[in-house]
Design a protein around this motif. Structure first.
Motif, mmCIF file in Angstrom:
data_model
loop_
_atom_site.group_PDB
_atom_site.id
_atom_site.type_symbol
_atom_site.label_atom_id
_atom_site.label_comp_id
_atom_site.label_asym_id
_atom_site.label_seq_id
_atom_site.Cartn_x
_atom_site.Cartn_y
_atom_site.Cartn_z
ATOM 1 N N TYR A 180 0.819 -1.210 0.000
ATOM 2 C CA TYR A 180 0.000 0.000 0.000
ATOM 3 C C TYR A 180 0.853 1.261 0.000
ATOM 4 O O TYR A 180 0.465 2.281 -0.573
ATOM 5 C CB TYR A 180 -0.949 -0.022 1.199
ATOM 6 N N SER A 181 1.998 1.203 0.645
ATOM 7 C CA SER A 181 2.882 2.376 0.624
ATOM 8 C C SER A 181 3.359 2.654 -0.797
ATOM 9 O O SER A 181 3.433 3.820 -1.241
ATOM 10 C CB SER A 181 4.077 2.134 1.555
ATOM 11 N N GLU A 182 3.653 1.577 -1.512
ATOM 12 C CA GLU A 182 4.086 1.751 -2.900
ATOM 13 C C GLU A 182 2.944 2.300 -3.757
ATOM 14 O O GLU A 182 3.157 3.211 -4.586
ATOM 15 C CB GLU A 182 4.572 0.408 -3.443
ATOM 16 N N ALA A 185 2.400 5.958 -2.991
ATOM 17 C CA ALA A 185 3.404 6.795 -3.648
ATOM 18 C C ALA A 185 3.080 6.999 -5.128
ATOM 19 O O ALA A 185 3.384 8.056 -5.709
ATOM 20 C CB ALA A 185 4.783 6.172 -3.485
ATOM 21 N N ASN A 186 2.447 5.999 -5.739
ATOM 22 C CA ASN A 186 2.074 6.109 -7.148
ATOM 23 C C ASN A 186 0.729 6.808 -7.331
ATOM 24 O O ASN A 186 0.280 6.990 -8.477
ATOM 25 C CB ASN A 186 2.016 4.716 -7.796
ATOM 26 N N GLY A 187 0.052 7.146 -6.213
ATOM 27 C CA GLY A 187 -1.224 7.836 -6.297
ATOM 28 C C GLY A 187 -2.401 6.945 -6.543
ATOM 29 O O GLY A 187 -3.488 7.439 -6.878
ATOM 30 N N ASN A 188 -2.253 5.615 -6.350
ATOM 31 C CA ASN A 188 -3.349 4.683 -6.617
ATOM 32 C C ASN A 188 -4.190 4.381 -5.375
ATOM 33 O O ASN A 188 -5.315 3.888 -5.496
ATOM 34 C CB ASN A 188 -2.798 3.373 -7.187
#
Length: 458
Positions: A180-182, A185-188
């Motif tokens: 979820y952190s990734e 960071a990607n705005g998803n």
């Protein structure tokens, strides 16, 4: 939480095929933070052996037995004779100092006390009964220390199992949090959801830390009971106990199947006793079971010792007799006078009545204590028998859930990653998993404790 029961049922149905290929177990492996090197995997048999061989409390109890043996040996001794010698300082006839010639004066008296009416016999029997009571107290101390050590061992095992539950959840949440952190960071994914998962992770870590501190204290307490230390990372050595730390730990090994089998066998055996016996019938099997208990034997011998104490006080009320002999070198009667006689105390003013009444009161108290001990054992047996029965039923009902809960947790992780369930539903499932697993460990621990109480009667 009620609104999510359908999701739980759905996840359980998803997890059922997964759990079919897994073998259900109720004894989780020790958690990673505790399994450090060097570590000691102990079994209950090893705990029993260490306690009986190295317990400081039992060593002190054995010294009490040695002291009672010494008191019995002393009580068996007779009183020593008394010798009195008188010699003249100055002979008034020839003015000689310390005259040792034929004309000097020397007087020798010998006295030997004689015990009558059981004054010696009852003292010996009282000491013998006190020795048996002390030996029974030592046997009771052995049972108590073994029980305390085994319960402390099981409590440590339960705490480590709970830590393992937290480790499983923490590993799962960390995986989801990283994903979820990734995505955040990607705005998803919303940062709020990631923060909620982070909060959940921090809470799990904090609760696990508390359990770890509790496990460290339990390890130190168990090491104190076992009186063990590990100076060089090798085998356990008996010595003065030290507080265990991260370099020196005890890993308990308990088989849940063995606990269940032992509890079932003990319950069946005691059920036969309770069904076919009464508690107060002198010749019943259950009465014999109580009569052989160390606590009851200790109370029995204490009562017998006080019974002999009453008889001894009555014997002390009799006259004190001593046989005497005398040699007078140059007495008023003549040269080399020999005489024998006796001294007898006349019990006119003091007939030891106060001590007799006090001894009788102590004997009556001992009889009441013996009866109270039996009644206490009866009440304790029924209490732990009922507790073990209920805990055994609950453990047997919960055992099939272990593998299903693990599969449910895995399914919840997968479904949440695919966004098939909401964050609240995910947290609800995780809380349900943790609460259920912790409750299962507590139930198994309670079954172990109640079964340990039953073992003391068999």
């Amino acid at each position: 939480m009620k609104t999510n029961h359908l999701f739980l049922l759905a996840l359980l149905s998803i997890a059922a095929p997964l759990s079919a290929t897994q073998q259900s177990t109720f004894t989780p492996s020790p958690p990673h933070p505790i399994t450090i090197s060097p570590s000691h995997h102990l079994t209950l048999l090893q705990v029993d052996s260490l306690v009986t061989e190295h317990s400081l409390q039992l060593k002190a109890s054995l010294l009490e037995v040695s002291a009672a043996e010494a008191q019995l040996s002393q009580a068996q001794k007779y009183e020593n004779p008394e010798v009195q010698v008188m010699h003249n300082v100055q002979n008034p006839e020839n003015r000689r100092w310390f005259d040792a010639s034929r004309h000097g004066q020397t007087d020798v008296q010998l006295s030997q006390p004689i015990a009558i009416g059981g004054q010696h016999r009852h003292k010996v029997r009282q000491a013998a009964a006190s020795l048996r009571a002390t030996q029974a107290a030592h046997d009771a101390a052995v049972l108590d220390v073994l029980h305390d050590a085994r319960v402390a061992f099981a409590e440590l095992h339960a705490t480590l199992a709970k830590i393992d539950v937290y480790d499983t959840q923490i590993a799962s949440v960390e995986k989801i949090h990283a994903a979820y952190s990734e995505q955040t960071a990607n705005g998803n994914v919303s940062a709020v959801q990631t923060l909620r998962i982070q909060t959940m992770l921090n809470q799990l870590l904090a609760e696990r830390t508390q359990l770890f501190a509790e496990a460290s204290e339990q390890q130190a307490q168990l090491a104190l009971l076992l009186n063990i230390r590990n100076p060089s990372g090798g085998a356990l050595v008996s010595s003065a106990p030290i507080a265990l730390n991260i370099q020196n730990s005890i890993i308990p090994t308990i088989s849940a199947d063995e606990v269940i089998r032992s509890a079932s066998a003990n319950l069946q055996q005691l059920q036969a006793y309770i069904t076919h016996s009464t508690f107060h019938t002198p010749h019943s099997t259950l009465h014999t079971l109580f009569a052989n208990r160390p606590e009851v034997l200790q109370a029995k011998w204490n009562e017998e010792a006080l019974e002999h104490a009453v008889k001894l006080e009555k014997a002390d009320a009799l006259p004190r007799i001593a046989i005497q002999g005398e040699w007078d070198k140059n007495g008023s009667i003549g040269h080399n006078f020999f005489a024998v006689g006796a001294t007898v105390s006349v019990p006119i003013f003091n007939r030891n009545q106060g001590n007799i009444r006090a001894a009788k009161a102590a004997q009556a108290q001992a009889a009441i204590a013996r009866q109270q001990c039996t009644e206490q054992l009866r009440a304790t047996l029924l209490t732990h028998y009922a507790a073990a029965t209920e805990n055994l039923k609950l453990v047997e009902q919960q055992r099939p859930l272990a593998a299903q809960l693990d599969a449910m947790l895995e399914a919840a992780e997968t479904q949440f990653a695919k966004r098939n369930i909401s964050l609240l539903e995910f947290v609800d499932i995780y809380d349900t998993y943790r609460e259920t697993r912790l409750q299962m460990e507590d139930t198994l621990l309670q079954l172990f404790k109640s079964n340990e109480q039953l073992r003391r009667y068999l």
